[in-house]
Design a protein around this motif. Structure first.
Motif, PDB file in Angstrom:
ATOM      1  N   VAL A  39       0.936  -1.041   0.059  1.00 31.20           N
ATOM      2  CA  VAL A  39      -0.043  -0.488  -0.034  1.00 31.20           C
ATOM      3  C   VAL A  39       0.913   1.136   0.246  1.00 31.20           C
ATOM      4  O   VAL A  39       1.414   1.407   1.027  1.00 31.20           O
ATOM      5  CB  VAL A  39      -0.674   0.000   0.961  1.00 31.20           C
ATOM      6  CG1 VAL A  39      -2.248   1.190   1.647  1.00 31.20           C
ATOM      7  CG2 VAL A  39      -2.149  -1.375   1.518  1.00 31.20           C
ATOM      8  N   GLU A  40       1.106   1.458  -0.970  1.00 32.78           N
ATOM      9  CA  GLU A  40       1.558   2.925  -0.947  1.00 32.78           C
ATOM     10  C   GLU A  40       1.716   4.429  -0.369  1.00 32.78           C
ATOM     11  O   GLU A  40       2.183   5.172  -0.219  1.00 32.78           O
ATOM     12  CB  GLU A  40       1.937   3.241  -2.879  1.00 32.78           C
ATOM     13  CG  GLU A  40       2.997   4.263  -2.699  1.00 32.78           C
ATOM     14  CD  GLU A  40       3.749   4.189  -4.229  1.00 32.78           C
ATOM     15  OE1 GLU A  40       4.718   4.800  -4.752  1.00 32.78           O
ATOM     16  OE2 GLU A  40       2.993   4.665  -5.054  1.00 32.78           O
ATOM     17  N   SER A  41       0.239   4.369  -0.993  1.00 30.70           N
ATOM     18  CA  SER A  41      -0.796   5.440  -0.283  1.00 30.70           C
ATOM     19  C   SER A  41      -1.538   5.416  -0.345  1.00 30.70           C
ATOM     20  O   SER A  41      -2.597   4.313  -1.228  1.00 30.70           O
ATOM     21  CB  SER A  41      -0.060   7.124  -0.918  1.00 30.70           C
ATOM     22  OG  SER A  41      -0.380   6.656  -2.082  1.00 30.70           O
ATOM     23  N   LEU A  42      -2.343   6.173   0.526  1.00 29.47           N
ATOM     24  CA  LEU A  42      -4.039   6.874   0.247  1.00 29.47           C
ATOM     25  C   LEU A  42      -3.699   7.952  -0.021  1.00 29.47           C
ATOM     26  O   LEU A  42      -2.983   9.010  -0.133  1.00 29.47           O
ATOM     27  CB  LEU A  42      -4.600   6.072   1.963  1.00 29.47           C
ATOM     28  CG  LEU A  42      -4.315   4.935   3.151  1.00 29.47           C
ATOM     29  CD1 LEU A  42      -4.811   5.266   3.742  1.00 29.47           C
ATOM     30  CD2 LEU A  42      -4.689   3.847   1.992  1.00 29.47           C
ATOM     31  N   ARG A  43      -5.311   7.939  -0.600  1.00 30.28           N
ATOM     32  CA  ARG A  43      -5.734   9.138  -1.775  1.00 30.28           C
ATOM     33  C   ARG A  43      -7.441   9.756  -0.820  1.00 30.28           C
ATOM     34  O   ARG A  43      -8.305   9.185  -1.007  1.00 30.28           O
ATOM     35  CB  ARG A  43      -6.227   9.396  -2.208  1.00 30.28           C
ATOM     36  CG  ARG A  43      -4.371   9.109  -3.365  1.00 30.28           C
ATOM     37  CD  ARG A  43      -4.536   8.532  -5.036  1.00 30.28           C
ATOM     38  NE  ARG A  43      -5.640   8.679  -5.701  1.00 30.28           N
ATOM     39  CZ  ARG A  43      -5.877  10.720  -6.751  1.00 30.28           C
ATOM     40  NH1 ARG A  43      -4.820  11.419  -6.693  1.00 30.28           N
ATOM     41  NH2 ARG A  43      -6.474  10.671  -7.173  1.00 30.28           N
ATOM     42  N   PHE A  44      -7.243  10.660   0.084  1.00 29.38           N
ATOM     43  CA  PHE A  44      -8.572  10.936   0.532  1.00 29.38           C
ATOM     44  C   PHE A  44      -8.720  12.487  -0.234  1.00 29.38           C
ATOM     45  O   PHE A  44      -8.367  12.884  -0.599  1.00 29.38           O
ATOM     46  CB  PHE A  44      -8.476  11.674   2.303  1.00 29.38           C
ATOM     47  CG  PHE A  44      -7.933  10.620   3.000  1.00 29.38           C
ATOM     48  CD1 PHE A  44      -9.125  10.171   4.378  1.00 29.38           C
ATOM     49  CD2 PHE A  44      -7.053   9.857   2.947  1.00 29.38           C
ATOM     50  CE1 PHE A  44      -9.447   8.645   4.816  1.00 29.38           C
ATOM     51  CE2 PHE A  44      -6.344   9.266   4.079  1.00 29.38           C
ATOM     52  CZ  PHE A  44      -7.783   8.673   4.744  1.00 29.38           C
ATOM     53  N   PRO A  45     -10.466  12.434  -0.491  1.00 28.34           N
ATOM     54  CA  PRO A  45     -10.575  13.853  -1.425  1.00 28.34           C
ATOM     55  C   PRO A  45     -10.713  14.724  -0.421  1.00 28.34           C
ATOM     56  O   PRO A  45     -11.227  14.350   0.629  1.00 28.34           O
ATOM     57  CB  PRO A  45     -12.295  13.164  -1.979  1.00 28.34           C
ATOM     58  CG  PRO A  45     -12.747  12.162  -0.926  1.00 28.34           C
ATOM     59  CD  PRO A  45     -11.493  11.349  -0.977  1.00 28.34           C
ATOM     60  N   LEU A  46     -10.219  15.995  -0.722  1.00 24.44           N
ATOM     61  CA  LEU A  46     -11.035  16.921   0.431  1.00 24.44           C
ATOM     62  C   LEU A  46     -12.106  17.576   0.377  1.00 24.44           C
ATOM     63  O   LEU A  46     -12.425  16.930  -0.652  1.00 24.44           O
ATOM     64  CB  LEU A  46      -9.751  18.698  -0.439  1.00 24.44           C
ATOM     65  CG  LEU A  46      -8.270  18.435  -0.939  1.00 24.44           C
ATOM     66  CD1 LEU A  46      -7.370  19.205  -1.120  1.00 24.44           C
ATOM     67  CD2 LEU A  46      -7.280  17.788   0.109  1.00 24.44           C
TER      68      LEU A  46
END
Length: 279
Positions: A167-174
């Protein structure tokens, strides 16, 4: 207990880590903060021959907001995220939930990506990722792919991540202007696993509720607001149906019946809070 013997690798680059993971196959495991994996190692629930430590990789320690997303790298700790200036404006639901994650000591080591990779159904970070419509970025030696949070969690401690991927990164919508968010959970004591956790979102047109600790994975549903922007008049019926849909089991902490009642009551509370705090 002590873990079974294993080799330990602290790679210099992500490429080195991915190559070692590919070579190690099913006998390799990745560690960053270790707050989930170390207890499993000590109880010998997992017995890898190779442990690959990502915690020292600076390229995975980034926490940045751009193009409408907050991207959280695999080495970013929960404490670092919580201390980020502006997190309350960027992803207010995550800012509200992080203080409920473990304790100060564990947040100083535990990572957000590690919590998502572990996929405990009661964990707060996976719940927030699902509630906000976030994404998981996976990477192996040959490619990078993005999976919607709702599709990533397959069951308790089970995800769509392949054995050779990190899991390289997580993306949360602003958070969008005019949106509202709220989080609450019930546990035996603060820092324990949630018996039920509820994360709510509200926009000008809809409300959404995500629940953890009941089903085998974090689960979300949404409903349209009534004319004038009020809660739907049949909200209690929606919450009751959602509570039954989630199922749940009796265990030493709570009965399925009690969990259903918490979904109804806490669910309504956080939805009211999310609606009232829209900016």
């Amino acid at each position: 207990m002590k873990p079974a013997p294993f080799d330990y690798l602290r790679p210099a680059t992500v490429a080195d880590a991915l190559a070692a993971l590919a070579a190690g196959g099913d006998d390799a495991r990745v560690i960053a903060g270790g707050q989930s994996l170390m207890p499993m190692l000590n109880m010998r629930l997992v017995q890898p021959r190779l442990l690959i430590d990502l915690g020292g990789l600076s390229e995975l320690g980034t926490l940045r907001a751009e193009d409408g997303w907050l991207t959280v790298g695999a080495a970013v700790t929960q404490a670092q995220a919580l201390a980020r200036p502006g997190l309350t404006d960027e992803v207010p639901l995550l800012a509200a939930a992080l203080p409920w994650v473990g304790h100060v000591q564990t947040r100083n080591r535990g990572t957000l990506c590690g919590s998502v990779a572990h996929a405990d159904p009661s964990a707060e970070v996976p719940l927030c990722l699902v509630a906000t419509g976030g994404e998981v970025v996976l990477r192996n030696a040959g490619r990078r792919r993005t999976v919607a949070a709702a599709d990533f969690f397959l069951g308790p401690l089970t995800t769509a991540r392949a054995a050779d991927e990190i899991v390289e990164s997580l993306r949360f919508p602003l958070a969008a202007p005019g949106s509202g968010h709220a989080f609450r959970e019930m546990s035996m004591r603060h820092g324990d696993f949630a018996i039920v956790a509820c994360a709510a979102t509200a926009t000008a047109e809809r409300i959404g509720l995500a629940v953890g600790g009941v089903a085998d994975r974090p689960t979300a549903r949404s409903w349209p607001l009534a004319p004038g922007g009020a809660l739907p008049p049949d909200l209690d019926a929606h919450l009751n149906a959602f509570a039954w849909e989630l199922g749940g089991d009796d265990d030493q902490h709570a009965s399925a019946r009690y969990r259903r009642e918490l979904v109804r009551r806490i669910g309504r509370t956080v939805l009211e809070e999310a609606l009232s705090c829209r900016s």
